[in-house]
Design a protein around this motif. Sequence first.
Motif, PDB file in Angstrom:
ATOM      1  N   VAL A   1      -3.285  -1.442 -22.577  1.00 43.02           N
ATOM      2  CA  VAL A   1      -4.394  -0.704 -23.187  1.00 43.02           C
ATOM      3  C   VAL A   1      -4.359   0.713 -22.619  1.00 43.02           C
ATOM      4  CG1 VAL A   1      -6.901  -0.577 -23.500  1.00 43.02           C
ATOM      5  CG2 VAL A   1      -5.764  -2.811 -23.367  1.00 43.02           C
ATOM      6  N   VAL A   2      -4.372   1.701 -23.498  1.00 48.27           N
ATOM      7  CA  VAL A   2      -4.237   3.097 -23.081  1.00 48.27           C
ATOM      8  C   VAL A   2      -5.420   3.903 -23.619  1.00 48.27           C
ATOM      9  CG1 VAL A   2      -2.836   5.187 -23.359  1.00 48.27           C
ATOM     10  CG2 VAL A   2      -1.712   2.986 -23.016  1.00 48.27           C
ATOM     11  N   HIS A   3      -5.972   4.759 -22.777  1.00 50.00           N
ATOM     12  CA  HIS A   3      -6.974   5.723 -23.234  1.00 50.00           C
ATOM     13  C   HIS A   3      -6.194   6.965 -23.660  1.00 50.00           C
ATOM     14  CE1 HIS A   3     -11.217   7.548 -22.400  1.00 50.00           C
ATOM     15  NE2 HIS A   3     -10.721   7.912 -23.561  1.00 50.00           N
ATOM     16  N   ALA A   4      -6.004   7.091 -24.953  1.00 49.31           N
ATOM     17  CA  ALA A   4      -5.036   8.049 -25.494  1.00 49.31           C
ATOM     18  C   ALA A   4      -5.638   9.435 -25.712  1.00 49.31           C
ATOM     19  CB  ALA A   4      -4.494   7.519 -26.820  1.00 49.31           C
ATOM     20  N   ARG A   5      -4.740  10.388 -25.925  1.00 48.61           N
ATOM     21  CA  ARG A   5      -5.159  11.717 -26.383  1.00 48.61           C
ATOM     22  C   ARG A   5      -5.333  11.695 -27.893  1.00 48.61           C
ATOM     23  NH1 ARG A   5      -0.473  15.463 -23.919  1.00 48.61           N
ATOM     24  NH2 ARG A   5       0.716  13.990 -25.136  1.00 48.61           N
ATOM     25  N   ASP A   6      -5.986  12.714 -28.415  1.00 52.07           N
ATOM     26  CA  ASP A   6      -6.030  12.840 -29.872  1.00 52.07           C
ATOM     27  C   ASP A   6      -4.709  13.443 -30.355  1.00 52.07           C
ATOM     28  OD1 ASP A   6      -6.131  15.494 -29.244  1.00 52.07           O
ATOM     29  OD2 ASP A   6      -7.985  15.895 -30.314  1.00 52.07           O
ATOM     30  N   GLU A   7      -4.575  13.624 -31.668  1.00 56.92           N
ATOM     31  CA  GLU A   7      -3.292  14.076 -32.199  1.00 56.92           C
ATOM     32  C   GLU A   7      -2.926  15.471 -31.754  1.00 56.92           C
ATOM     33  OE1 GLU A   7      -2.701  13.382 -36.391  1.00 56.92           O
ATOM     34  OE2 GLU A   7      -3.288  11.294 -36.030  1.00 56.92           O
ATOM     35  N   ALA A   8      -3.910  16.313 -31.562  1.00 56.67           N
ATOM     36  CA  ALA A   8      -3.621  17.672 -31.105  1.00 56.67           C
ATOM     37  C   ALA A   8      -3.203  17.671 -29.635  1.00 56.67           C
ATOM     38  CB  ALA A   8      -4.834  18.566 -31.299  1.00 56.67           C
ATOM     39  N   GLY A   9      -3.437  16.578 -28.958  1.00 54.32           N
ATOM     40  CA  GLY A   9      -2.952  16.447 -27.597  1.00 54.32           C
ATOM     41  C   GLY A   9      -3.905  16.928 -26.529  1.00 54.32           C
ATOM     42  N   ALA A  10      -5.097  17.296 -26.904  1.00 48.64           N
ATOM     43  CA  ALA A  10      -5.980  17.894 -25.907  1.00 48.64           C
ATOM     44  C   ALA A  10      -7.196  17.043 -25.594  1.00 48.64           C
ATOM     45  CB  ALA A  10      -6.427  19.260 -26.388  1.00 48.64           C
ATOM     46  N   GLN A  11      -7.683  16.305 -26.588  1.00 45.60           N
ATOM     47  CA  GLN A  11      -8.967  15.664 -26.396  1.00 45.60           C
ATOM     48  C   GLN A  11      -8.862  14.153 -26.440  1.00 45.60           C
ATOM     49  OE1 GLN A  11     -12.036  17.566 -28.499  1.00 45.60           O
ATOM     50  NE2 GLN A  11     -11.204  19.539 -27.971  1.00 45.60           N
ATOM     51  N   ASP A  12     -10.012  13.560 -26.288  1.00 50.96           N
ATOM     52  CA  ASP A  12     -10.094  12.113 -26.257  1.00 50.96           C
ATOM     53  C   ASP A  12      -9.708  11.507 -27.607  1.00 50.96           C
ATOM     54  OD1 ASP A  12     -10.889   9.460 -26.046  1.00 50.96           O
ATOM     55  OD2 ASP A  12     -12.539   9.997 -24.707  1.00 50.96           O
ATOM     56  N   GLY A  13      -8.680  10.694 -27.604  1.00 48.82           N
ATOM     57  CA  GLY A  13      -8.234  10.091 -28.852  1.00 48.82           C
ATOM     58  C   GLY A  13      -8.623   8.630 -28.971  1.00 48.82           C
ATOM     59  N   GLY A  14      -9.461   8.156 -28.062  1.00 50.39           N
ATOM     60  CA  GLY A  14      -9.883   6.758 -28.148  1.00 50.39           C
ATOM     61  C   GLY A  14      -8.875   5.828 -27.495  1.00 50.39           C
ATOM     62  N   TYR A  15      -9.038   4.557 -27.778  1.00 48.49           N
ATOM     63  CA  TYR A  15      -8.240   3.547 -27.081  1.00 48.49           C
ATOM     64  C   TYR A  15      -7.225   2.915 -28.023  1.00 48.49           C
ATOM     65  CZ  TYR A  15     -11.637   3.931 -23.387  1.00 48.49           C
ATOM     66  OH  TYR A  15     -12.423   4.421 -22.376  1.00 48.49           O
ATOM     67  N   VAL A  16      -6.067   2.611 -27.476  1.00 49.83           N
ATOM     68  CA  VAL A  16      -5.073   1.857 -28.227  1.00 49.83           C
ATOM     69  C   VAL A  16      -4.640   0.657 -27.387  1.00 49.83           C
ATOM     70  CG1 VAL A  16      -4.183   3.780 -29.593  1.00 49.83           C
ATOM     71  CG2 VAL A  16      -3.203   3.326 -27.363  1.00 49.83           C
ATOM     72  N   ALA A  17      -4.290  -0.397 -28.071  1.00 48.44           N
ATOM     73  CA  ALA A  17      -3.754  -1.591 -27.405  1.00 48.44           C
ATOM     74  C   ALA A  17      -2.415  -1.905 -28.051  1.00 48.44           C
ATOM     75  CB  ALA A  17      -4.718  -2.761 -27.578  1.00 48.44           C
ATOM     76  N   LEU A  18      -1.389  -1.965 -27.223  1.00 49.77           N
ATOM     77  CA  LEU A  18      -0.030  -2.168 -27.716  1.00 49.77           C
ATOM     78  C   LEU A  18       0.605  -3.323 -26.944  1.00 49.77           C
ATOM     79  CD1 LEU A  18       0.803   1.565 -27.240  1.00 49.77           C
ATOM     80  CD2 LEU A  18       0.774   0.499 -29.489  1.00 49.77           C
ATOM     81  N   SER A  19       1.470  -4.029 -27.608  1.00 56.44           N
ATOM     82  CA  SER A  19       2.254  -5.026 -26.889  1.00 56.44           C
ATOM     83  C   SER A  19       3.024  -4.321 -25.793  1.00 56.44           C
ATOM     84  CB  SER A  19       3.238  -5.705 -27.843  1.00 56.44           C
ATOM     85  OG  SER A  19       4.167  -6.467 -27.082  1.00 56.44           O
ATOM     86  N   SER A  20       3.072  -4.891 -24.592  1.00 58.74           N
ATOM     87  CA  SER A  20       3.849  -4.231 -23.550  1.00 58.74           C
ATOM     88  C   SER A  20       5.263  -4.768 -23.479  1.00 58.74           C
ATOM     89  CB  SER A  20       3.139  -4.323 -22.190  1.00 58.74           C
ATOM     90  OG  SER A  20       2.887  -5.645 -21.847  1.00 58.74           O
ATOM     91  N   LYS A  21       5.658  -5.525 -24.480  1.00 60.74           N
ATOM     92  CA  LYS A  21       7.054  -5.968 -24.551  1.00 60.74           C
ATOM     93  C   LYS A  21       7.849  -4.943 -25.346  1.00 60.74           C
ATOM     94  CE  LYS A  21       6.756 -10.923 -24.809  1.00 60.74           C
ATOM     95  NZ  LYS A  21       6.796 -11.938 -25.840  1.00 60.74           N
ATOM     96  N   CYS A  22       8.890  -4.407 -24.749  1.00 61.82           N
ATOM     97  CA  CYS A  22       9.729  -3.429 -25.431  1.00 61.82           C
ATOM     98  C   CYS A  22      10.345  -4.060 -26.678  1.00 61.82           C
ATOM     99  CB  CYS A  22      10.828  -2.971 -24.482  1.00 61.82           C
ATOM    100  SG  CYS A  22      11.919  -1.743 -25.205  1.00 61.82           S
ATOM    101  N   THR A  23      10.349  -3.285 -27.768  1.00 62.88           N
ATOM    102  CA  THR A  23      10.911  -3.817 -29.021  1.00 62.88           C
ATOM    103  C   THR A  23      12.436  -3.890 -28.964  1.00 62.88           C
ATOM    104  OG1 THR A  23      10.858  -1.588 -29.942  1.00 62.88           O
ATOM    105  CG2 THR A  23       9.013  -3.040 -30.468  1.00 62.88           C
ATOM    106  N   HIS A  24      13.053  -3.334 -27.944  1.00 67.20           N
ATOM    107  CA  HIS A  24      14.514  -3.438 -27.823  1.00 67.20           C
ATOM    108  C   HIS A  24      14.912  -4.837 -27.348  1.00 67.20           C
ATOM    109  CE1 HIS A  24      18.413  -2.365 -25.577  1.00 67.20           C
ATOM    110  NE2 HIS A  24      18.701  -2.511 -26.850  1.00 67.20           N
ATOM    111  N   MET A  25      14.640  -5.138 -26.093  1.00 63.61           N
ATOM    112  CA  MET A  25      15.023  -6.463 -25.591  1.00 63.61           C
ATOM    113  C   MET A  25      13.910  -7.142 -24.809  1.00 63.61           C
ATOM    114  SD  MET A  25      19.026  -5.880 -24.637  1.00 63.61           S
ATOM    115  CE  MET A  25      19.297  -7.542 -24.021  1.00 63.61           C
ATOM    116  N   GLY A  26      12.713  -6.615 -24.918  1.00 61.70           N
ATOM    117  CA  GLY A  26      11.577  -7.344 -24.373  1.00 61.70           C
ATOM    118  C   GLY A  26      11.194  -7.056 -22.943  1.00 61.70           C
ATOM    119  N   CYS A  27      11.774  -6.026 -22.324  1.00 68.28           N
ATOM    120  CA  CYS A  27      11.317  -5.672 -20.979  1.00 68.28           C
ATOM    121  C   CYS A  27       9.870  -5.200 -21.039  1.00 68.28           C
ATOM    122  CB  CYS A  27      12.177  -4.547 -20.413  1.00 68.28           C
ATOM    123  SG  CYS A  27      13.816  -5.069 -19.912  1.00 68.28           S
TER     124      CYS A  27
END
Length: 103
Positions: free
Chosen positions: A46-72
């Motif tokens: 879970v990451v507290h992300a930046r907004d698209e412009a890169g400066a401000q609060d972009g809210g939260y994202v939740a991503l699988s932490s398994k790499c899509t390459h080989m799963g590390c």
Amino acid sequence: ACAGRTGAALQPDPDGVAELDLRQHASLQAVGGSLRVTIGDDPVLVVHARDEAGAQDGGYVALSSKCTHMGCKVDYDAPSHEIRCPCHGSKFGEDGEVHNGPA
Ligand code: FES
């Protein structure tokens, strides 16, 4: 930040939905913060992300932490706002988009 630690173990409800109380995790309060959780057996970052412009609060994202390459297990790098895989160097944006292969 303690990127290697799991901050919360969540159990999904019958619809596969899990809730995380963001206020309870100090590491998520500032933009650039992150937390590892598990939802059932799935590792999630879970990451507290930046907004698209890169400066401000972009809210939260939740991503699988398994790499899509080989799963590390990937890590969040706050200074670059990228998610990086230690195994073969793949890099992802906070939206999960691949910035750098081999993923
Ligand atoms: Fe992540 Fe290969 S497993 S780059």
